[in-house]
Write a protein that holds these residues in place. Structure first.
Motif, PDB file in Angstrom:
ATOM      1  N   VAL A   1       0.834  -1.197   0.000  1.00 11.20           N
ATOM      2  CA  VAL A   1       0.000   0.000   0.000  1.00 11.20           C
ATOM      3  C   VAL A   1       0.861   1.234   0.000  1.00 11.20           C
ATOM      4  O   VAL A   1       1.809   1.335   0.765  1.00 11.20           O
ATOM      5  CB  VAL A   1      -0.900   0.055   1.249  1.00 11.20           C
ATOM      6  CG1 VAL A   1      -1.697   1.346   1.261  1.00 11.20           C
ATOM      7  CG2 VAL A   1      -1.811  -1.117   1.290  1.00 11.20           C
ATOM      8  N   ALA A   2       0.605   2.146  -0.880  1.00 12.07           N
ATOM      9  CA  ALA A   2       0.592   3.526  -0.575  1.00 12.07           C
ATOM     10  C   ALA A   2       1.750   4.106   0.183  1.00 12.07           C
ATOM     11  O   ALA A   2       1.696   4.233   1.383  1.00 12.07           O
ATOM     12  CB  ALA A   2      -0.672   3.742   0.253  1.00 12.07           C
ATOM     13  N   ARG A   3       2.825   4.492  -0.511  1.00  9.95           N
ATOM     14  CA  ARG A   3       3.794   5.323   0.172  1.00  9.95           C
ATOM     15  C   ARG A   3       3.210   6.713   0.289  1.00  9.95           C
ATOM     16  O   ARG A   3       2.759   7.280  -0.707  1.00  9.95           O
ATOM     17  CB  ARG A   3       5.093   5.392  -0.628  1.00  9.95           C
ATOM     18  CG  ARG A   3       6.101   4.337  -0.257  1.00  9.95           C
ATOM     19  CD  ARG A   3       7.279   4.392  -1.197  1.00  9.95           C
ATOM     20  NE  ARG A   3       6.858   4.219  -2.578  1.00  9.95           N
ATOM     21  CZ  ARG A   3       7.036   5.110  -3.529  1.00  9.95           C
ATOM     22  NH1 ARG A   3       7.611   6.240  -3.278  1.00  9.95           N
ATOM     23  NH2 ARG A   3       6.634   4.864  -4.759  1.00  9.95           N
ATOM     24  N   PRO A   4       3.189   7.283   1.470  1.00  7.47           N
ATOM     25  CA  PRO A   4       2.620   8.624   1.567  1.00  7.47           C
ATOM     26  C   PRO A   4       3.528   9.632   0.873  1.00  7.47           C
ATOM     27  O   PRO A   4       4.747   9.464   0.883  1.00  7.47           O
ATOM     28  CB  PRO A   4       2.573   8.890   3.069  1.00  7.47           C
ATOM     29  CG  PRO A   4       2.939   7.614   3.740  1.00  7.47           C
ATOM     30  CD  PRO A   4       3.656   6.760   2.740  1.00  7.47           C
ATOM     31  N   VAL A   5       2.934  10.619   0.249  1.00  8.17           N
ATOM     32  CA  VAL A   5       3.742  11.689  -0.337  1.00  8.17           C
ATOM     33  C   VAL A   5       3.279  13.018   0.248  1.00  8.17           C
ATOM     34  O   VAL A   5       2.100  13.189   0.523  1.00  8.17           O
ATOM     35  CB  VAL A   5       3.588  11.758  -1.874  1.00  8.17           C
ATOM     36  CG1 VAL A   5       4.342  10.634  -2.530  1.00  8.17           C
ATOM     37  CG2 VAL A   5       2.141  11.744  -2.272  1.00  8.17           C
ATOM     38  N   PRO A   6       4.220  13.925   0.444  1.00  6.30           N
ATOM     39  CA  PRO A   6       3.812  15.247   0.932  1.00  6.30           C
ATOM     40  C   PRO A   6       2.820  15.876  -0.028  1.00  6.30           C
ATOM     41  O   PRO A   6       2.907  15.689  -1.240  1.00  6.30           O
ATOM     42  CB  PRO A   6       5.125  16.037   0.950  1.00  6.30           C
ATOM     43  CG  PRO A   6       6.189  15.006   1.024  1.00  6.30           C
ATOM     44  CD  PRO A   6       5.662  13.812   0.309  1.00  6.30           C
ATOM     45  N   ARG A   7       1.875  16.607   0.517  1.00  9.93           N
ATOM     46  CA  ARG A   7       0.746  17.084  -0.262  1.00  9.93           C
ATOM     47  C   ARG A   7       1.157  18.046  -1.366  1.00  9.93           C
ATOM     48  O   ARG A   7       0.587  18.058  -2.428  1.00  9.93           O
ATOM     49  CB  ARG A   7      -0.233  17.781   0.676  1.00  9.93           C
ATOM     50  CG  ARG A   7      -1.569  18.036   0.060  1.00  9.93           C
ATOM     51  CD  ARG A   7      -2.436  18.832   1.003  1.00  9.93           C
ATOM     52  NE  ARG A   7      -2.715  18.084   2.228  1.00  9.93           N
ATOM     53  CZ  ARG A   7      -3.430  18.582   3.222  1.00  9.93           C
ATOM     54  NH1 ARG A   7      -3.901  19.797   3.146  1.00  9.93           N
ATOM     55  NH2 ARG A   7      -3.649  17.889   4.298  1.00  9.93           N
TER      56      ARG A   7
ATOM     57  N   ARG B   1      -8.813   6.209 -11.408  1.00 13.55           N
ATOM     58  CA  ARG B   1      -7.847   6.533 -10.360  1.00 13.55           C
ATOM     59  C   ARG B   1      -7.908   5.495  -9.253  1.00 13.55           C
ATOM     60  O   ARG B   1      -6.887   5.012  -8.788  1.00 13.55           O
ATOM     61  CB  ARG B   1      -8.124   7.918  -9.776  1.00 13.55           C
ATOM     62  CG  ARG B   1      -7.963   9.057 -10.755  1.00 13.55           C
ATOM     63  CD  ARG B   1      -6.544   9.341 -11.129  1.00 13.55           C
ATOM     64  NE  ARG B   1      -5.683   9.706 -10.001  1.00 13.55           N
ATOM     65  CZ  ARG B   1      -5.639  10.916  -9.446  1.00 13.55           C
ATOM     66  NH1 ARG B   1      -6.380  11.885  -9.921  1.00 13.55           N
ATOM     67  NH2 ARG B   1      -4.835  11.166  -8.435  1.00 13.55           N
ATOM     68  N   SER B   2      -9.121   5.151  -8.818  1.00 16.40           N
ATOM     69  CA  SER B   2      -9.221   4.219  -7.696  1.00 16.40           C
ATOM     70  C   SER B   2      -8.824   2.813  -8.125  1.00 16.40           C
ATOM     71  O   SER B   2      -8.613   1.946  -7.292  1.00 16.40           O
ATOM     72  CB  SER B   2     -10.619   4.242  -7.094  1.00 16.40           C
ATOM     73  OG  SER B   2     -11.536   3.655  -7.976  1.00 16.40           O
TER      74      SER B   2
ATOM     75  N   SER C   1      -2.655   6.496 -12.776  1.00 17.17           N
ATOM     76  CA  SER C   1      -2.265   7.882 -12.536  1.00 17.17           C
ATOM     77  C   SER C   1      -3.157   8.827 -13.343  1.00 17.17           C
ATOM     78  O   SER C   1      -3.825   8.392 -14.269  1.00 17.17           O
ATOM     79  CB  SER C   1      -0.809   8.064 -12.956  1.00 17.17           C
ATOM     80  OG  SER C   1      -0.720   7.902 -14.357  1.00 17.17           O
ATOM     81  N   PRO C   2      -3.138  10.117 -12.999  1.00 14.33           N
ATOM     82  CA  PRO C   2      -3.943  11.069 -13.783  1.00 14.33           C
ATOM     83  C   PRO C   2      -3.590  11.035 -15.274  1.00 14.33           C
ATOM     84  O   PRO C   2      -4.489  11.095 -16.123  1.00 14.33           O
ATOM     85  CB  PRO C   2      -3.580  12.423 -13.172  1.00 14.33           C
ATOM     86  CG  PRO C   2      -3.137  12.105 -11.793  1.00 14.33           C
ATOM     87  CD  PRO C   2      -2.507  10.753 -11.840  1.00 14.33           C
TER      88      PRO C   2
ATOM     89  N   GLY D   1       0.144  17.052   6.395  1.00 11.97           N
ATOM     90  CA  GLY D   1       1.208  17.043   5.391  1.00 11.97           C
ATOM     91  C   GLY D   1       1.244  15.786   4.541  1.00 11.97           C
ATOM     92  O   GLY D   1       2.172  15.594   3.778  1.00 11.97           O
TER      93      GLY D   1
ATOM     94  N   VAL E   1      -2.114  10.728   0.106  1.00 11.68           N
ATOM     95  CA  VAL E   1      -1.828   9.669  -0.855  1.00 11.68           C
ATOM     96  C   VAL E   1      -2.921   9.732  -1.929  1.00 11.68           C
ATOM     97  O   VAL E   1      -4.095   9.676  -1.606  1.00 11.68           O
ATOM     98  CB  VAL E   1      -1.820   8.290  -0.174  1.00 11.68           C
ATOM     99  CG1 VAL E   1      -1.633   7.189  -1.199  1.00 11.68           C
ATOM    100  CG2 VAL E   1      -0.708   8.237   0.867  1.00 11.68           C
TER     101      VAL E   1
ATOM    102  N   PRO F   1      -5.544   8.799  -4.938  1.00 16.00           N
ATOM    103  CA  PRO F   1      -6.453   7.650  -4.976  1.00 16.00           C
ATOM    104  C   PRO F   1      -5.830   6.413  -5.606  1.00 16.00           C
ATOM    105  O   PRO F   1      -6.093   5.301  -5.143  1.00 16.00           O
ATOM    106  CB  PRO F   1      -7.637   8.146  -5.805  1.00 16.00           C
ATOM    107  CG  PRO F   1      -7.276   9.478  -6.326  1.00 16.00           C
ATOM    108  CD  PRO F   1      -6.177  10.008  -5.487  1.00 16.00           C
ATOM    109  N   GLU F   2      -4.975   6.616  -6.640  1.00 16.71           N
ATOM    110  CA  GLU F   2      -4.443   5.437  -7.326  1.00 16.71           C
ATOM    111  C   GLU F   2      -3.462   4.638  -6.473  1.00 16.71           C
ATOM    112  O   GLU F   2      -3.108   3.536  -6.816  1.00 16.71           O
ATOM    113  CB  GLU F   2      -3.807   5.836  -8.662  1.00 16.71           C
ATOM    114  CG  GLU F   2      -2.604   6.760  -8.586  1.00 16.71           C
ATOM    115  CD  GLU F   2      -2.977   8.226  -8.682  1.00 16.71           C
ATOM    116  OE1 GLU F   2      -4.130   8.561  -8.303  1.00 16.71           O
ATOM    117  OE2 GLU F   2      -2.143   9.039  -9.119  1.00 16.71           O
ATOM    118  N   ARG F   3      -3.020   5.201  -5.325  1.00 14.09           N
ATOM    119  CA  ARG F   3      -2.080   4.454  -4.502  1.00 14.09           C
ATOM    120  C   ARG F   3      -2.671   4.089  -3.143  1.00 14.09           C
ATOM    121  O   ARG F   3      -1.963   3.832  -2.186  1.00 14.09           O
ATOM    122  CB  ARG F   3      -0.788   5.252  -4.342  1.00 14.09           C
ATOM    123  CG  ARG F   3      -0.088   5.361  -5.699  1.00 14.09           C
ATOM    124  CD  ARG F   3       1.395   5.505  -5.576  1.00 14.09           C
ATOM    125  NE  ARG F   3       1.772   6.903  -5.585  1.00 14.09           N
ATOM    126  CZ  ARG F   3       2.537   7.455  -4.649  1.00 14.09           C
ATOM    127  NH1 ARG F   3       2.976   6.759  -3.636  1.00 14.09           N
ATOM    128  NH2 ARG F   3       2.855   8.720  -4.745  1.00 14.09           N
TER     129      ARG F   3
ATOM    130  N   VAL G   1      -7.976   1.340  -2.540  1.00 12.87           N
ATOM    131  CA  VAL G   1      -9.363   1.441  -2.115  1.00 12.87           C
ATOM    132  C   VAL G   1     -10.214   1.379  -3.372  1.00 12.87           C
ATOM    133  O   VAL G   1     -10.067   2.213  -4.265  1.00 12.87           O
ATOM    134  CB  VAL G   1      -9.606   2.764  -1.368  1.00 12.87           C
ATOM    135  CG1 VAL G   1     -11.077   3.002  -1.149  1.00 12.87           C
ATOM    136  CG2 VAL G   1      -8.879   2.738  -0.027  1.00 12.87           C
TER     137      VAL G   1
END
Lengths: 527, 364
Positions: free
Chosen positions: A3-9, A435-436, A440-441, B77, B80, B82-84, B87
């Motif tokens: 899952v999901a590496r968080p990225v800064p906004r 996207r879900s 990617s966009p 800060g 993530v 949606p694509e990652r 869900v």
């Protein structure tokens, strides 16, 4: 599948911001001609034109626009009624025949008229053979009126037909039930329902007449567009030409905005009724009259031009004066039209994205900019871009890049409409679904949005191709030195009386224009 | 780096979200257990869809955290995309790609490896094997719905979110399909969060209910628990028919025209009675009078007036046929008591009130 590496906004711009940036970049060049024309209007440039001359041109232009609008409203309204509200046989064929003259450029219409009349004219020859006399060269008001009216009929026909189809029969029946006679119903119920579309058609024709350069210059009727060109070609001082262009542009932009606002109000009337009215029964006599009317119209606006041009070509072949077909011009015409259509398709995408997805002030501004420029007569845009490139962008002066750029910003609304239509059918939830599902966009755009938008882009691009092909005044002003297209060829040959060369180029132009028209017709014109 | 003890498939804490002047979410909290179906239930416009879209990553909350499988996907800060998130989403309009056939719709979120195998597996699961080559517009609404579900299931997401998944179907199909979807989700052992405004649907399919009002979850729990133990009178009324009247509790009991009930409270209270716990029978000296009758075939709904300006509805057997004006005796099989004035929304999972499954028959 971790899952999901968080990225800064705030590391990257959100994808929609990129669309805004691109849309801004696309619309930025549009500011150049609008800016120059506005400068021409507010600075002292206009005063270089004598007031008397301005009034004379305004009167001439206004008279022509009024007469052409009235004529095409009556004829186009009648043809729209025949194909949409009656039991006339062969309606599909009639529709195609009535709207095809849309592809005839006004300078080809003028060439037809000039080539048919006069001592050498084809019709004159026919008349003489029949025992009559030759027809004199028409010129001035009535000649321009005839050519432009015939070409404008399809515009009205196309604008009015949808509204005719969606007339709500219950309203007319309700009026009849309240005791109104047929005539009263027409004036008080039917006509008000059609009024928005008639207004839209009238404004389109008015705008078209106002901007036309080809017919009025060849038929020597003194309007703004002709005067601008004469001022430009005949003088070193470019200020009078720019002044006239600025005045003409201002009038046209006002007309465009009026047209846009009436269109918005017309929406209520074009809502599809739950049932359609039964067609009016014409009877045998009525059907003959109906086809007689459509037949004469098609003869005048389509058959005679083709016959006259063909006759001139045949004459050239027989007499040996026609040695070489303008293949180089054909190549150049197709080349610039393909370039303009492709660049327009690329440029319109961000514009369509932001104006479909965001209804805010900025989207309105971008769209408004596009529409304003669309309404500005091409000769005015051309004049403005000459001044702009000479003063501020010298390396661009008389380059192909500038010419293509001007085509694109002038014709962007043509491709914007169909692109937005097809984009409007892509619900944002489809993109969100992609996207879900982990895309990617960018990938979402390529695999979901673009394929669904493609039909609209394609038919819009076909329309730009067609318009570029027949564009005359801006091409005349901005083309690289010696760069002859088919349109230029028709215009210059006709102006010098070389009808054989003009006819060959004109026929080739019609032939090439017929191809994209077939694409466009399927998507846009016949719905 | 954001690991924590919380390894629930999905949890949201203290979400806030406003659009201009309107507050959509106001301290929204939600947790879902692995493998269960949680339904967020609430009336239109309370922020259910906003909450779901934040969980999916389509909207950004003003504050608060969202975790997927213990990892923070929304937080200070952190965002993530949606694509990652892993869900899955089932949209109200299904959002099937109209230019792709069923198989390619389902395969859209899959990598090349084992793609075909997975597609046929999932289509088998939703009962659409053999429909691979159909285009979305060639399918019925129910089939489209199942393709949307298959597409969301295919990549094996941590959670599936479903926004009013049955609202585009007609009533008969809706009932059939919700049972089907329910068993598909069971079989797939997927964790699901569904949003709906339909109480019956929520009660019928959910493992857990989360009742939502004014931007926050006001009560959670299994459907029958929440139905029998509503935290507030709003919950009671939203979940089913309920009649209320004011009463006075004294000395550990409440006296009503239809009997006396024990309580731990004292002072002014609000009493709630559900129509299905009311029984009426014709009785010449009965305390109540029938004022209204609706006949449904399988049952009837009677409105009866009792002394003290109390009106109750009774859902009972279609016989005997009673008419307005008839005098009846009333028995109530349990009441529910709320403090008056009503207490602020209780924290989730607190079973308040005093359930009284005790039959009290008034004297004849």
């Amino acid at each position: 599948m971790g899952v999901a590496r968080p990225v800064p906004r705030l590391r990257a711009l959100p994808p929609n911001t990129w669309w805004w940036v691109l849309a801004g970049v696309v619309m930025l060049p549009a500011a150049a001609p609008l800016g120059v024309l506005a400068y021409g209007l507010v600075s002292g440039v206009v005063t270089t034109v004598p007031v008397g001359r301005l009034l004379e041109l305004a009167a001439n232009t206004g008279a022509l626009a009024g007469a052409v609008t009235a004529t095409s409203l009556i004829i186009g309204g009648a043809s729209a009624w025949l194909v949409s509200r009656t039991d006339l046989p062969g309606k599909r064929l009639a529709t195609v025949l009535v709207i095809t003259p849309f592809a005839v450029p006004s300078f080809v219409g003028a060439l037809t008229l000039l080539g048919a009349t006069g001592a050498d004219g084809i019709l004159s020859a026919v008349f003489t053979w029949l025992g009559g006399g030759a027809i004199g060269y028409p010129s001035g008001f009535w000649a321009a009126w005839l050519v432009l009216s015939l070409i404008s009929v399809p515009l009205v026909h196309l604008a009015v037909t949808p509204a005719m189809h969606s007339l709500n029969p219950s309203l007319e029946e309700a009026a009849r039930g309240l005791g109104a006679g047929r005539l009263k119903v027409f004036w008080t119920v039917t006509l008000p329902q059609l009024r928005p579309s008639l207004t839209a058609g009238a404004l389109l024709v008015g705008l078209y007449t106002l901007s036309d350069f080809g017919a009025v210059s060849l038929l020597r009727y003194d309007t703004f567009t002709r005067a601008i060109y004469l001022e430009y070609a005949g003088r070193i001082d470019r200020r009078p030409a720019l002044g006239l262009a600025a005045v003409l542009a201002a009038v046209a932009v006002i007309l465009v905005w009026v047209e846009r606002s009436t269109r918005a109000k017309g929406v209520w009337f074009t809502a599809r009724p739950r049932r359609t009215a039964p067609p009016v029964r014409l009877g045998r006599f009525g059907k003959v009259i109906g086809w007689g009317f459509l037949g004469s119209l098609v003869t005048l606006s389509l058959l005679i031009p083709i016959a006259v041009l063909s006759a001139w070509m045949l004459r050239g072949l027989l007499s040996g004066t026609l040695v070489d077909a303008p293949w180089a011009e054909v190549g150049r015409s197709i080349w610039v039209a393909v370039l303009a259509a492709s660049v327009a398709a690329l440029a319109v995408t961000p514009l369509a994205m932001v104006t479909t997805r965001y209804r805010n002030r900025w989207a309105g501004l971008l769209e408004g900019g596009a529409w304003s420029l669309y309404g500005v007569p091409h000769i005015a845009t051309g004049m403005a871009m000459i001044v702009f490139s000479l003063r501020l962008a010298r390396p661009l002066y008389q380059t192909l890049a500038l010419l293509i750029g001007v085509y694109v910003i002038m014709f962007l609304p043509q491709i914007l409409g169909p692109s937005r239509d097809s984009l409007g059918r892509v619900s944002p939830s489809m993109e969100e679904a992609s996207r879900s599902l982990g895309r990617s966009p960018a990938r979402t755009f390529m695999t979901v949005t673009l394929p669904l938008m493609a039909p609209g882009l394609l038919s819009g691009a076909a329309l730009v191709f067609l318009t570029t092909l027949r564009e005359l005044p801006a091409t005349l002003l901005l083309r690289p030195a010696g760069f002859e297209t088919l349109a230029i060829r028709v215009w210059s040959a006709t102006g010098e009386g070389f009808y054989t060369q003009g006819a060959v180029a004109g026929l080739l132009l019609l032939l090439i224009a017929a191809l994209p028209l077939a694409v466009v017709a399927r998507h846009e014109l016949i719905r | 780096m954001n690991s924590s003890a919380d390894h629930r498939p999905l949890s949201a804490r203290a979400l806030h979200k406003s659009f201009d002047a309107t507050v959509a979410l106001d301290d929204f909290n939600l947790e879902v257990e692995s493998g269960s179906l949680l339904t967020v239930l609430g009336p239109s416009g309370v922020g259910k869809t906003t909450a779901l879209r934040i969980l999916a990553g389509f909207e950004m909350p003003d504050s608060g955290t969202v975790r997927v499988n213990g990892q923070t996907v929304n937080g200070p800060g952190i965002f993530v995309p949606p694509e990652r998130r892993q869900v899955g989403m089932v949209f109200q309009d299904y959002a099937l790609f109209p230019h792709l056939n069923v198989a390619r719709n389902v395969a859209y979120g899959l990598d090349a490896r084992h793609r075909d195998l997975r597609v046929s597996q999932v289509l088998e699961m939703v009962g659409l094997a053999g429909f691979e080559k159909r285009m979305p517009h060639e399918l019925s609404a129910g089939q489209q719905q199942r393709v949307a579900l298959a597409r969301a299931l295919a990549p094996g997401p941590q959670v599936i979110l479903a926004d009013e998944p049955f609202s585009n179907l007609d009533a008969a199909l809706r009932k059939r399909l919700r049972a089907e979807v329910r068993s598909i989700l069971r079989e797939a052992r997927t964790t699901t969060i569904m949003v709906t405004h339909d109480q019956e649907e929520a009660l019928a399919v959910s493992d857990q209910l989360a009742l939502m009002n004014e931007g926050r979850v006001v009560q959670t729990g299994p459907p029958d628990h929440v139905y029998r133990n509503p935290a507030t009178s709003w919950v009671a009324e939203f979940l089913g028919d309920a009649d209320f009247f004011d009463a006075h509790a004294k000395g550990g009991r409440i006296t009503t025209p239809f009997g006396t009930f024990p309580t731990t409270r004292s002072g002014k209270v609000k009493v709630m009675v559900r129509p299905e716990s009311v029984t009426v029978f014709p009785h010449a000296q009965g305390v109540a009078v029938v004022t209204y009758r609706e006949f449904f075939g399988h049952d009837q709904l009677l409105s009866v007036k009792l002394p003290g300006k109390i009106t109750l509805r009774a859902r009972c057997w279609p016989q005997p046929a009673l008419a307005p004006g008839d005098r009846v005796a009333v028995s109530v099989d349990g009441i529910h008591i709320f403090d008056e004035p009503q207490a602020p929304p209780a924290p989730p999972e607190t079973p308040p009130g005093t359930p009284l499954p005790q039959r009290v028959v008034i004297p004849r």
